[in-house]
Write a protein that holds these residues in place. Structure first.
Motif, mmCIF file in Angstrom:
data_model
loop_
_atom_site.group_PDB
_atom_site.id
_atom_site.type_symbol
_atom_site.label_atom_id
_atom_site.label_comp_id
_atom_site.label_asym_id
_atom_site.label_seq_id
_atom_site.Cartn_x
_atom_site.Cartn_y
_atom_site.Cartn_z
ATOM 1 N N LYS A 298 -25.384 42.140 -36.983
ATOM 2 C CA LYS A 298 -24.220 42.843 -36.892
ATOM 3 C C LYS A 298 -24.642 44.108 -36.326
ATOM 4 N N ASP A 299 -25.757 44.807 -36.734
ATOM 5 C CA ASP A 299 -26.413 45.854 -36.380
ATOM 6 C C ASP A 299 -26.638 45.942 -34.537
ATOM 7 N N ILE A 300 -27.069 44.882 -34.059
ATOM 8 C CA ILE A 300 -27.295 44.559 -32.607
ATOM 9 C C ILE A 300 -26.051 44.508 -31.933
ATOM 10 N N ARG A 301 -24.744 43.841 -32.704
ATOM 11 C CA ARG A 301 -23.657 43.778 -31.935
ATOM 12 C C ARG A 301 -23.184 45.036 -31.893
ATOM 13 N N LEU A 302 -23.208 46.050 -32.799
ATOM 14 C CA LEU A 302 -22.648 47.409 -32.521
ATOM 15 C C LEU A 302 -23.348 48.154 -31.673
ATOM 16 N N ASN A 303 -24.755 47.956 -31.814
ATOM 17 C CA ASN A 303 -25.373 48.697 -30.627
ATOM 18 C C ASN A 303 -25.540 48.009 -29.211
ATOM 19 N N LEU A 304 -25.042 46.921 -29.013
ATOM 20 C CA LEU A 304 -24.682 46.269 -27.633
ATOM 21 C C LEU A 304 -23.449 47.122 -27.191
ATOM 22 N N SER A 305 -22.301 47.278 -28.113
ATOM 23 C CA SER A 305 -21.209 47.920 -27.637
ATOM 24 C C SER A 305 -21.382 49.333 -27.286
ATOM 25 N N THR B 227 -21.704 54.314 -20.480
ATOM 26 C CA THR B 227 -22.072 55.597 -20.171
ATOM 27 C C THR B 227 -22.048 56.255 -21.419
ATOM 28 N N GLU B 228 -21.103 56.425 -21.982
ATOM 29 C CA GLU B 228 -21.012 57.213 -23.565
ATOM 30 C C GLU B 228 -22.074 57.128 -24.299
ATOM 31 N N GLY B 229 -22.511 55.779 -24.355
ATOM 32 C CA GLY B 229 -23.766 55.338 -25.273
ATOM 33 C C GLY B 229 -25.042 55.418 -24.710
ATOM 34 N N ALA B 230 -25.040 55.592 -23.313
ATOM 35 C CA ALA B 230 -26.258 55.663 -22.708
ATOM 36 C C ALA B 230 -26.440 57.340 -21.872
ATOM 37 N N PRO B 231 -26.503 58.264 -22.570
ATOM 38 C CA PRO B 231 -26.595 59.494 -21.870
ATOM 39 C C PRO B 231 -27.394 59.679 -20.839
ATOM 40 N N GLY B 232 -27.128 60.269 -19.704
ATOM 41 C CA GLY B 232 -27.894 60.646 -18.433
ATOM 42 C C GLY B 232 -27.821 59.537 -17.288
ATOM 43 N N LEU B 233 -27.588 58.163 -17.828
ATOM 44 C CA LEU B 233 -27.261 56.992 -16.937
ATOM 45 C C LEU B 233 -26.017 56.858 -16.324
ATOM 46 N N SER B 234 -26.111 56.024 -15.207
ATOM 47 C CA SER B 234 -24.743 55.746 -14.599
ATOM 48 C C SER B 234 -24.418 54.260 -15.026
ATOM 49 N N GLN B 235 -23.433 53.995 -14.810
ATOM 50 C CA GLN B 235 -23.178 52.445 -15.137
ATOM 51 C C GLN B 235 -23.736 51.629 -14.541
ATOM 52 N N SER C 216 -32.358 56.735 -23.176
ATOM 53 C CA SER C 216 -31.393 55.701 -22.893
ATOM 54 C C SER C 216 -31.689 54.389 -22.415
ATOM 55 N N ALA C 217 -32.574 54.452 -21.527
ATOM 56 C CA ALA C 217 -33.134 53.132 -20.857
ATOM 57 C C ALA C 217 -33.735 52.410 -21.880
ATOM 58 N N VAL C 218 -34.624 53.091 -22.849
ATOM 59 C CA VAL C 218 -35.640 52.306 -23.702
ATOM 60 C C VAL C 218 -34.717 51.922 -24.735
ATOM 61 N N ARG C 219 -33.630 52.570 -25.285
ATOM 62 C CA ARG C 219 -32.655 52.070 -26.049
ATOM 63 C C ARG C 219 -32.053 50.608 -25.605
ATOM 64 N N ILE C 220 -31.491 50.621 -24.343
ATOM 65 C CA ILE C 220 -31.137 49.464 -23.765
ATOM 66 C C ILE C 220 -31.952 48.570 -23.961
ATOM 67 N N ALA C 221 -33.286 48.673 -23.560
ATOM 68 C CA ALA C 221 -34.537 47.619 -23.307
ATOM 69 C C ALA C 221 -34.325 46.947 -25.068
ATOM 70 N N ALA C 222 -34.438 48.122 -26.134
ATOM 71 C CA ALA C 222 -34.611 47.730 -27.319
ATOM 72 C C ALA C 222 -33.532 46.633 -27.889
ATOM 73 N N VAL C 223 -32.300 47.023 -27.547
ATOM 74 C CA VAL C 223 -30.987 46.230 -27.888
ATOM 75 C C VAL C 223 -31.023 45.019 -27.246
ATOM 76 N N ILE C 224 -31.181 44.917 -25.854
ATOM 77 C CA ILE C 224 -31.284 43.713 -25.190
ATOM 78 C C ILE C 224 -32.158 42.692 -25.521
ATOM 79 N N ASN C 225 -33.431 43.301 -25.958
ATOM 80 C CA ASN C 225 -34.645 42.135 -26.502
ATOM 81 C C ASN C 225 -34.211 41.853 -27.698
ATOM 82 N N ALA C 226 -33.714 42.715 -28.642
ATOM 83 C CA ALA C 226 -33.149 42.053 -29.978
ATOM 84 C C ALA C 226 -32.196 41.060 -30.000
#
Length: 176
Positions: free
Chosen positions: A15-22, A27-35, A157-167
């Motif tokens: 469930k946590d991974i689902r929430l993190n994917l959302s 862009t609101e959840g990955a500050p500093g990055l474009s879509q 933000s980029a590393v958070r994306i990597a972490a969630v996608i990997n999970a």
């Protein structure tokens, strides 16, 4: 495929991974990055996560937003970092400076000409290097990104994306 469909493929224990994917795929959840940067980073991370079925799902998710150059650059980042992360992790782990002075003799032309903005490609390489656990590569890509003017929040933000996608890729690999 939508983010909702991608999340629905994850079992209840993730469930946590689902929430993190959302969160991290917007862009609101990955500050500093474009879509576009978010999708390119997610795609490179999916290719690095060693789950072909999940990578195809992420490809489907970003297909309408990411152009062919972004998709190719994400593949190139996963590919070149698969090689570099092994080689440079070796250099880091053996702690023998003599190896560091020896030429790598490995072709890495795509890093100089990735087909997309150099900063975007560096983001992809950072994400893949984080997944692959190469400290030396993570340090070097982070340094290049900071020199290019990216802030810590965007890099995180980029590393958070990597972490969630990997999970998510790991979870779907054993969820069936």
């Amino acid at each position: 495929m939508s983010v909702t469909e991608l999340k629905q493929a994850l079992p209840d224990h993730a469930k946590d991974i689902r929430l993190n994917l959302s969160s991290v795929l917007k862009t609101e959840g990955a500050p500093g990055l474009s879509q576009e940067q978010i999708y390119g980073t997610a795609l490179a991370s999916a290719y690095a996560a060693d789950n072909v079925a999940f990578a195809r799902q992420v490809e489907s998710l970003v297909a309408e937003q990411a152009d062919e150059a972004t998709t190719n650059a994400a593949k190139a980042a996963a590919s070149i970092m698969a090689m570099n992360n092994v080689y440079y992790r070796f250099l880091h782990l053996v702690e023998d400076e003599e190896y560091g002075r020896m030429p790598a003799k490995l072709r890495m032309n795509v890093i100089g000409r990735p087909g997309v903005d150099k900063t975007d490609f560096e983001l992809y390489c950072l994400a893949v290097s984080a997944i692959n656990g190469c400290g030396l590569c993570v340090q070097n890509h982070e340094k290049v990104l900071r020199q290019a003017g990216l802030g810590r929040e965007a890099i995180q933000s980029a590393v958070r994306i990597a972490a969630v996608i990997n999970a998510a890729a790991t979870t779907t690999r054993f969820a069936a």
